[in-house]
Design a protein around this motif. Structure first.
Motif, short mmCIF file in Angstrom:
data_model
loop_
_atom_site.label_atom_id
_atom_site.label_comp_id
_atom_site.label_asym_id
_atom_site.label_seq_id
_atom_site.Cartn_x
_atom_site.Cartn_y
_atom_site.Cartn_z
N CYS A 129 33.27 47.06 47.35
CA CYS A 129 34.59 46.69 47.46
C CYS A 129 35.05 47.06 48.75
O CYS A 129 35.81 46.12 49.40
N LEU A 130 35.15 48.26 49.12
CA LEU A 130 35.50 48.74 50.43
C LEU A 130 35.12 48.14 51.53
O LEU A 130 35.54 47.71 52.32
N ARG A 131 33.42 47.83 51.45
CA ARG A 131 32.77 47.63 52.59
C ARG A 131 33.03 45.87 52.62
O ARG A 131 33.60 45.38 53.86
N ALA A 132 33.29 45.27 51.56
CA ALA A 132 33.71 43.76 51.62
C ALA A 132 35.19 43.72 52.24
O ALA A 132 35.33 43.02 53.25
N ALA A 133 36.10 44.26 51.91
CA ALA A 133 37.38 44.35 52.27
C ALA A 133 37.53 44.63 53.70
O ALA A 133 38.52 44.16 54.24
N ALA A 134 36.68 45.36 54.42
CA ALA A 134 36.64 45.89 55.75
C ALA A 134 36.42 45.01 56.49
O ALA A 134 36.98 44.93 57.73
N ASN A 135 35.86 43.86 56.26
CA ASN A 135 35.65 42.38 56.96
C ASN A 135 36.59 41.60 56.76
O ASN A 135 36.68 41.15 55.56
N PRO A 136 37.48 41.49 57.42
CA PRO A 136 38.71 40.41 57.46
C PRO A 136 38.15 38.96 57.11
O PRO A 136 39.07 38.39 56.11
N GLN A 137 36.96 38.73 57.37
CA GLN A 137 36.50 37.37 56.63
C GLN A 137 36.06 37.47 55.26
O GLN A 137 35.99 36.35 54.60
N GLU A 138 35.78 38.65 54.76
CA GLU A 138 35.38 38.63 53.32
C GLU A 138 36.40 39.52 52.60
O GLU A 138 36.35 39.97 51.33
N ALA A 139 37.79 39.72 52.90
CA ALA A 139 38.91 40.52 52.58
C ALA A 139 39.62 39.91 51.21
O ALA A 139 40.41 40.49 50.94
N HIS A 140 39.34 38.62 51.01
CA HIS A 140 39.98 37.94 49.88
C HIS A 140 39.17 38.29 48.68
O HIS A 140 38.10 37.86 48.35
N PHE A 141 40.18 38.74 47.73
CA PHE A 141 39.67 38.97 46.28
C PHE A 141 40.53 38.40 45.27
O PHE A 141 41.92 38.08 45.73
N THR A 142 40.22 38.00 44.17
CA THR A 142 40.80 37.47 42.89
C THR A 142 40.94 38.56 41.90
O THR A 142 39.67 39.23 41.76
N VAL A 143 41.89 39.06 41.27
CA VAL A 143 41.83 39.81 40.11
C VAL A 143 42.26 39.14 38.99
O VAL A 143 43.43 38.41 38.90
N ASP A 144 41.36 38.79 38.03
CA ASP A 144 41.44 38.19 36.77
C ASP A 144 41.69 39.11 35.95
O ASP A 144 40.74 39.71 35.07
N LEU A 145 43.07 39.25 35.40
CA LEU A 145 43.41 40.16 34.18
C LEU A 145 42.90 39.76 32.99
O LEU A 145 42.52 40.50 32.02
N GLU A 146 42.99 38.27 32.65
CA GLU A 146 42.28 37.98 31.27
C GLU A 146 41.06 38.22 31.05
O GLU A 146 40.46 38.58 29.97
N ARG A 147 40.18 37.99 32.18
CA ARG A 147 38.59 38.30 32.14
C ARG A 147 38.27 39.64 32.48
O ARG A 147 37.13 39.94 32.29
N ARG A 148 39.25 40.44 32.97
CA ARG A 148 38.94 41.63 33.24
C ARG A 148 37.78 41.67 34.44
O ARG A 148 36.88 42.60 34.30
N GLU A 149 38.11 41.01 35.49
CA GLU A 149 36.99 41.00 36.45
C GLU A 149 37.68 40.71 38.00
O GLU A 149 38.78 40.09 38.06
N LEU A 150 37.06 41.32 38.87
CA LEU A 150 37.31 40.80 40.06
C LEU A 150 36.38 39.82 40.69
O LEU A 150 35.08 39.78 40.45
N ARG A 151 36.82 38.90 41.72
CA ARG A 151 35.79 37.97 42.35
C ARG A 151 36.08 38.11 44.06
O ARG A 151 37.16 38.13 44.29
N ASN A 152 34.88 37.88 44.48
CA ASN A 152 35.04 38.21 46.12
C ASN A 152 33.75 37.47 46.28
O ASN A 152 32.81 37.30 45.94
N ARG A 153 33.82 36.64 47.73
CA ARG A 153 33.08 35.60 47.94
C ARG A 153 31.65 36.48 48.24
O ARG A 153 30.51 35.94 48.07
#
Length: 208
Positions: A129-153
């Motif tokens: 996750c840190l590596r993905a977020a370090a790229n501004p083009q890949e830094a968009h994340f979704t935190v889904d509390l109901e499903r207990r999951e993160l989503r990233n392109r």
């Protein structure tokens, strides 16, 4: 507290481990009374130079991370004192979700009590996750509390951990006081039964 079921936004990578609450919100600003105006003091020693000008090397001073609403932090984030100003300042800045492999217990409870989602993931997933977020083009994340999951392109879906009670509290928008008030009928029944069983211990007003 407003209910939160999830959140999408820019995630800022902040890989420093063992970050304590004094670094998040320094003690010299504890007398600032408005919790909604604490953003300028968040990570103050890191965000600003000694002359008071912004530090251009600090992640939250860089675009697009200056508008981050998710923070991906190193292990043991929020250690040290029980300073609730730390989550207040994070929320004042706009942070709605935190991602790390470990949070200090009291800090995590304070986050939940203020409507901030603390998502706990494995060390391996944190590194990704840190590596993905370090790229501004890949830094968009979704935190889904109901499903207990993160989503990233780049990463796809990453599961995270949060207890059932903490998850339910965030989904309902309840703090610990709300939880206690929900048990008020049971508390009153217990007090009445106790007063009837051992009346000599009832030093207050009679229970009606």
């Amino acid at each position: 507290m407003e209910p939160i079921s999830g959140h999408s936004g820019i995630a800022a990578p902040f890989p420093m481990s063992d970050v304590n609450t004094d670094l998040i919100y320094p003690q010299q600003f504890l007398r600032k009374p408005d919790r909604n105006a604490m953003a300028p003091f968040l990570f103050h020693s890191l965000r600003y130079r000694s002359d008071g000008t912004p530090n251009p090397d600090f992640i939250l001073n860089k675009e697009p991370y200056d508008e981050a609403t998710i923070l991906i932090a190193g292990r043991n984030f929020g250690s040290g004192s029980s300073r609730e100003h730390a989550p207040w300042a994070l929320k004042s800045f706009g942070i709605r979700c935190l991602i790390s492999s470990m949070f200090a217990d009291i800090f995590k409870a304070n986050c939940i009590n203020n409507g901030i989602v603390p998502a706990t993931i494995s060390e391996e997933a944190l590194a990704e996750c840190l590596r993905a977020a370090a790229n501004p083009q890949e830094a968009h994340f979704t935190v889904d509390l109901e499903r207990r999951e993160l989503r990233n392109r780049r990463l796809g879906t990453v599961p995270f951990e949060i207890s059932d009670s903490d998850r339910d509290r965030l989904l309902k928008g309840n703090d610990f006081i709300d939880d206690t008030l929900a048990e008020l009928p049971a508390i009153e029944n217990h007090e009445k039964a106790s007063a009837e069983a051992v009346p000599w211990l009832n030093l207050g007003s009679p229970v009606k």
